[in-house]
Scaffold this motif. Structure first.
Motif, mmCIF file in Angstrom:
data_model
loop_
_atom_site.group_PDB
_atom_site.id
_atom_site.type_symbol
_atom_site.label_atom_id
_atom_site.label_comp_id
_atom_site.label_asym_id
_atom_site.label_seq_id
_atom_site.Cartn_x
_atom_site.Cartn_y
_atom_site.Cartn_z
ATOM 1 N N HIS A 176 -2.825 -10.887 -1.462
ATOM 2 C CA HIS A 176 -1.878 -11.559 -0.390
ATOM 3 C C HIS A 176 -2.484 -13.278 -0.564
ATOM 4 O O HIS A 176 -1.467 -14.155 -0.505
ATOM 5 C CB HIS A 176 -1.899 -11.009 0.652
ATOM 6 N N ARG A 206 -1.994 -11.229 6.371
ATOM 7 C CA ARG A 206 -2.807 -10.283 5.689
ATOM 8 C C ARG A 206 -3.992 -11.207 5.253
ATOM 9 O O ARG A 206 -5.137 -10.640 5.312
ATOM 10 C CB ARG A 206 -2.367 -9.676 4.471
ATOM 11 N N LEU A 251 -1.538 -4.255 7.862
ATOM 12 C CA LEU A 251 -2.815 -4.718 6.991
ATOM 13 C C LEU A 251 -2.847 -3.602 5.732
ATOM 14 O O LEU A 251 -3.671 -3.959 4.993
ATOM 15 C CB LEU A 251 -3.946 -4.668 7.695
ATOM 16 N N VAL A 253 -2.863 -1.762 2.326
ATOM 17 C CA VAL A 253 -2.361 -2.146 1.014
ATOM 18 C C VAL A 253 -2.546 -0.655 0.194
ATOM 19 O O VAL A 253 -3.037 0.293 0.638
ATOM 20 C CB VAL A 253 -3.418 -3.145 0.466
ATOM 21 N N GLU A 257 -8.979 -3.825 -1.239
ATOM 22 C CA GLU A 257 -8.648 -5.225 -1.532
ATOM 23 C C GLU A 257 -9.278 -5.861 -2.739
ATOM 24 O O GLU A 257 -10.514 -5.439 -2.912
ATOM 25 C CB GLU A 257 -8.753 -6.065 -0.353
#
Length: 268
Positions: A176, A206, A251, A253, A257
């Motif tokens: 993001h 995010r 939030l 994903v 991340e």
């Protein structure tokens, strides 16, 4: 074995015989090739070519001119002349995906969709990046007329759809922060296009920038009211409400991340 002839419409209308670019001649001659290539293997009647080139006011010599343009294109393409075939009172160009950038673009986006359906987001993103890399500027550059403008708009819609899919995947993969500048540029270029604004709001949120995400919505609401007299679409309103209440589900994903959820997309 014939020398490969490659065609391009995702940028200036071009052709190459091997490694040598072909001189496609005058603008209307180039336009004839563009119309045939956009048919993607379909037959184009001579009358259809006349309409594309001259619209409602063709000269008496239009049909003869079209046939002359096709003859010259065949001569310019050399061994590739057999690619422009006469089928009754129509012409057709049959090009494999590796010979036409538009066909290759469609094949790559189809592969991306198939990979996305089975959850292989990295492979889907790779196919989409390859598809978008085929663009060399505005589609059908150098070709004038209403048919060319309509074709450009249709092809640009395909490009933006592929770009939307790629950016959505990058957000799903946690990229993001890297996507924010690209999304902001897209929103600035097409401020009434809510799909990229929605992704920008999500990317900002995010990235820990809740207030910026809310401001992005406020700008959309004002702009839509001033320009069109409408409210933001329901999807944008729902996202705004979820950001306003700091919905933790936003939030989530697809996986842990990553610092770089995909290579940046080059904007054209």
């Amino acid at each position: 074995m014939r020398e490969q002839v490659r065609f391009a419409v995702l940028g200036p209308v071009s052709a190459w015989r091997g490694a040598v670019e072909v001189d496609l001649g005058a603008p209307r001659q180039r336009a004839v090739l563009a119309v045939l290539l956009l048919a993607e293997g379909g037959r184009v009647p001579v009358d259809g070519l006349v309409d594309a080139l001259w619209g409602d006011a063709p000269p008496a010599s239009a049909v003869g001119s079209v046939r002359t343009y096709v003859h010259r294109l065949r001569r310019a393409l050399g061994e590739g002349a057999s690619l422009i075939r006469s089928v009754g009172d129509a012409y057709v160009v049959r090009a494999l995906p590796e010979d036409l950038d538009l066909a290759a673009f469609r094949e790559l986006t189809a592969r991306a969709e198939a990979a996305r359906r089975v959850g292989d987001l990295e492979q889907a993103a790779a196919h989409l990046r390859d598809a978008l890399a085929l663009w060399r500027g505005p589609a059908l550059a150098g070709v004038r007329g209403e048919f060319a403008q309509a074709g450009r708009e249709q092809l640009e819609a395909l490009r933006l759809s592929a770009l939307e899919s790629l950016l959505a995947i990058r957000l799903d993969l946690g990229g993001h922060a890297d996507a924010v500048p690209e999304l902001a540029a897209l929103v600035a270029g097409s401020p009434l296009d809510e799909r990229f604004r929605e992704m920008l709001m999500l990317a900002l949120y995010r990235s820990g920038r809740q207030s910026a995400a809310l401001q992005t919505y406020a700008e959309a609401r004002t702009l839509l009211a001033d320009e069109l007299g409408v409210d933001p679409a329901p999807a944008l309103q729902r996202l705004y409400e979820r950001i306003l209440r700091a919905d933790p589900a936003l939030l989530a994903v697809a996986r842990s991340e990553e610092p770089n959820g995909g290579a940046p997309v080059e904007m054209t």
